[in-house]
Design an enzyme around this catalytic site. Structure first.
Site, mmCIF file in Angstrom:
data_model
loop_
_atom_site.group_PDB
_atom_site.id
_atom_site.type_symbol
_atom_site.label_atom_id
_atom_site.label_comp_id
_atom_site.label_asym_id
_atom_site.label_seq_id
_atom_site.Cartn_x
_atom_site.Cartn_y
_atom_site.Cartn_z
ATOM 1 N N GLY A 10 0.801 -1.261 0.012
ATOM 2 C CA GLY A 10 -0.070 0.047 -0.184
ATOM 3 C C GLY A 10 0.768 1.207 0.085
ATOM 4 N N ASN A 95 -6.431 -6.435 12.361
ATOM 5 C CA ASN A 95 -5.062 -6.328 11.968
ATOM 6 C C ASN A 95 -4.373 -7.372 12.677
ATOM 7 O OD1 ASN A 95 -5.460 -4.043 10.059
ATOM 8 N ND2 ASN A 95 -4.683 -2.430 11.240
ATOM 9 N N VAL A 118 5.531 -2.238 11.076
ATOM 10 C CA VAL A 118 4.923 -0.671 10.935
ATOM 11 C C VAL A 118 3.372 -0.501 10.924
ATOM 12 C CG1 VAL A 118 4.926 1.373 9.374
ATOM 13 C CG2 VAL A 118 6.927 -0.378 9.134
ATOM 14 N N HIS A 175 3.105 4.429 20.332
ATOM 15 C CA HIS A 175 2.695 5.129 19.188
ATOM 16 C C HIS A 175 1.386 5.694 19.349
ATOM 17 C CE1 HIS A 175 3.252 6.747 15.434
ATOM 18 N NE2 HIS A 175 2.567 5.824 14.809
HETATM 19 N N1 APR Z 1 -0.991 -9.922 3.692
HETATM 20 C C1 APR Z 1 -0.264 -8.896 3.089
HETATM 21 N N2 APR Z 1 -0.942 -7.724 2.499
HETATM 22 C C2 APR Z 1 -2.107 -7.250 3.001
HETATM 23 C C3 APR Z 1 -2.674 -8.151 4.038
HETATM 24 C C4 APR Z 1 -2.031 -9.733 4.070
HETATM 25 N N3 APR Z 1 -2.712 -10.618 5.008
HETATM 26 N N4 APR Z 1 -3.885 -7.676 4.477
HETATM 27 C C5 APR Z 1 -4.026 -6.514 3.911
HETATM 28 N N5 APR Z 1 -2.676 -6.261 3.084
HETATM 29 C C6 APR Z 1 -2.221 -5.150 2.264
HETATM 30 C C7 APR Z 1 -3.610 -4.196 1.680
HETATM 31 O O1 APR Z 1 -3.931 -5.104 0.543
HETATM 32 C C8 APR Z 1 -2.802 -2.859 1.326
HETATM 33 O O2 APR Z 1 -2.315 -2.964 0.017
HETATM 34 O O3 APR Z 1 -1.841 -4.206 3.132
HETATM 35 C C9 APR Z 1 -1.905 -2.881 2.376
HETATM 36 C C10 APR Z 1 -1.964 -1.706 3.217
HETATM 37 O O4 APR Z 1 -1.950 -0.539 2.518
HETATM 38 P P1 APR Z 1 -2.713 0.808 2.551
HETATM 39 O O5 APR Z 1 -4.188 0.489 2.889
HETATM 40 O O6 APR Z 1 -2.310 1.786 1.660
HETATM 41 O O7 APR Z 1 -2.245 1.292 4.115
HETATM 42 P P2 APR Z 1 -0.638 1.906 4.638
HETATM 43 O O8 APR Z 1 -1.314 3.496 4.562
HETATM 44 O O9 APR Z 1 0.143 1.734 3.759
HETATM 45 O O10 APR Z 1 -0.647 1.691 5.942
HETATM 46 C C11 APR Z 1 -0.170 0.483 6.234
HETATM 47 O O11 APR Z 1 1.108 1.152 8.067
HETATM 48 O O12 APR Z 1 1.463 3.261 9.322
HETATM 49 C C12 APR Z 1 0.651 2.050 9.256
HETATM 50 O O13 APR Z 1 -1.450 2.525 10.184
HETATM 51 C C13 APR Z 1 -0.833 2.312 9.113
HETATM 52 O O14 APR Z 1 -1.407 0.104 9.738
HETATM 53 C C14 APR Z 1 -1.326 0.985 8.772
HETATM 54 C C15 APR Z 1 -0.065 0.477 7.836
#
Ligand code: APR
Length: 307
Positions: A10, A95, A118, A175
């Site tokens: 993401g 999560n 993270v 955090h």
């Molecule tokens: N395995 C791999 N990837 C996954 C899984 C999983 N089981 N479940 C979800 N994802 C992926 C999603 O498909 C998505 O692409 O995790 C990614 C999360 O990306 P975003 O929604 O863009 O979130 P982002 O802003 O990158 O934040 C990610 O980091 O800072 C922290 O609070 C924030 O917990 C969040 C994390």
């Protein structure tokens, strides 16, 4: 290092992968995500920037873990953002399930690797990763303090109109709103910050730091911060890859340090080739110690709700 994997392609994950590649911290950078096509597309796009940026780290994207086998470091950013109507507790449980699954896969394909967590809620997700992977505390470290400290330093640099590089500081604790910026350890090229900024302004900066994540969400509306969070995670990875022995505030599993036990909390850590090489116990004022204990309680509460 031969290989670094970023789980979650993401905003945070993809930006972290690009930063790792641009710094050539590993020969190969792997992005893993469950979303079909996303890690593949982003990785290819990043790799196509290599001739322009001049890096030779090969970036690949995948939906599985085979390609991640043998990675030295995993930066874990997988998770979902809170959706309307979703309680904090629902988010925590969702999560936690994702991070558990990710961590089990990491332990399977790279049992000697180091996890840089993270995903939020950060301190609790570190604990989930440690339990699920079975890794020792040296190899599960959370990225929060570097980000919170970077925000604090950036605001101080603005206030004083000086280089960000000349602000030394440390934000400890969990955090979240309860984080503990240490004013007593904040200096500008060695000069105590209290000699340069009056107390009211400092308190306002501390307050803005505590709400730093929310300030960004307030602007973005549909997402949260990712440039500074990814920079923080990659700084930790760099300290490990280059065995720099950097002293950075990270979430670490406490075993008696600061009089606390059995939780992850932001503390000053030495990062090197072996991951967490040492936790530094610094003297705190009574107020700072009280704040740190309150912050620990804010981490323990969601831990209890997962048990
Ligand atoms: N395995 C791999 N990837 C996954 C899984 C999983 N089981 N479940 C979800 N994802 C992926 C999603 O498909 C998505 O692409 O995790 C990614 C999360 O990306 P975003 O929604 O863009 O979130 P982002 O802003 O990158 O934040 C990610 O980091 O800072 C922290 O609070 C924030 O917990 C969040 C994390």
């Amino acid at each position: 290092m031969q290989k670094i994997t970023v789980v979650g392609a993401g905003n945070v994950g993809a930006t972290a992968a690009q930063r790792v590649a641009e710094k050539e911290l590993a020969r190969e950078v792997v992005m893993v995500d469950i979303a079909e096509g996303i890690p593949q597309g982003k990785a290819l796009d990043q790799w196509e920037s290599a001739p322009v940026e001049g890096f030779d780290s090969r970036v690949i994207g995948t939906n599985g873990y085979d390609e991640a086998a043998g990675s030295g470091i995993f930066i874990v950013t997988a998770g979902i953002a809170r959706k309307p109507g979703m309680s904090r507790d629902d988010l925590l449980k969702t999560n936690a399930k994702i991070v558990r699954d990710v961590s089990e896969n990491i332990a399977r394909v790279a049992p000697d690797s180091i996890i840089i967590m993270v995903s939020n809620p950060l301190d609790v997700m570190c604990w989930v990763a440690k339990e699920a992977s079975g890794f020792p505390r040296e190899r599960v470290i959370g990225m929060a303090g570097v980000l919170d400290t970077a925000r604090y330093r950036s605001f101080l640099a603005l206030e004083l109109d000086v280089s960000v590089e000349d602000i030394q500081a440390m934000v400890l604790g969990g955090h979240g709103d309860t984080m503990v910026p240490l004013i007593s350890y904040t200096t500008v090229s060695g000069i105590p910050v209290t000699q340069l900024i009056d107390r009211d302004r400092l308190d306002a900066i501390v307050d803005r730091t505590r709400k730093g994540g929310a300030e960004i969400v307030g602007y973005l509306k549909t997402g949260s911060a990712y440039y500074a969070p990814s920079a923080g995670a990659v700084q930790m990875a760099e300290a490990i890859v280059k065995d720099k022995k950097r002293i950075l505030p990270c979430a670490a599993w406490l075993e008696g340090e600061y009089g606390m036990d059995g939780l992850f909390l932001g503390v000053p850590c030495k990062l090197g080739r072996n991951g967490l090489e040492k936790i530094l116990e610094v003297e705190l004022t009574d107020g700072e110690r009280k704040d740190l204990e309150a912050s620990a309680e804010a981490v323990r509460e969601p831990m209890r709700s997962l048990q």
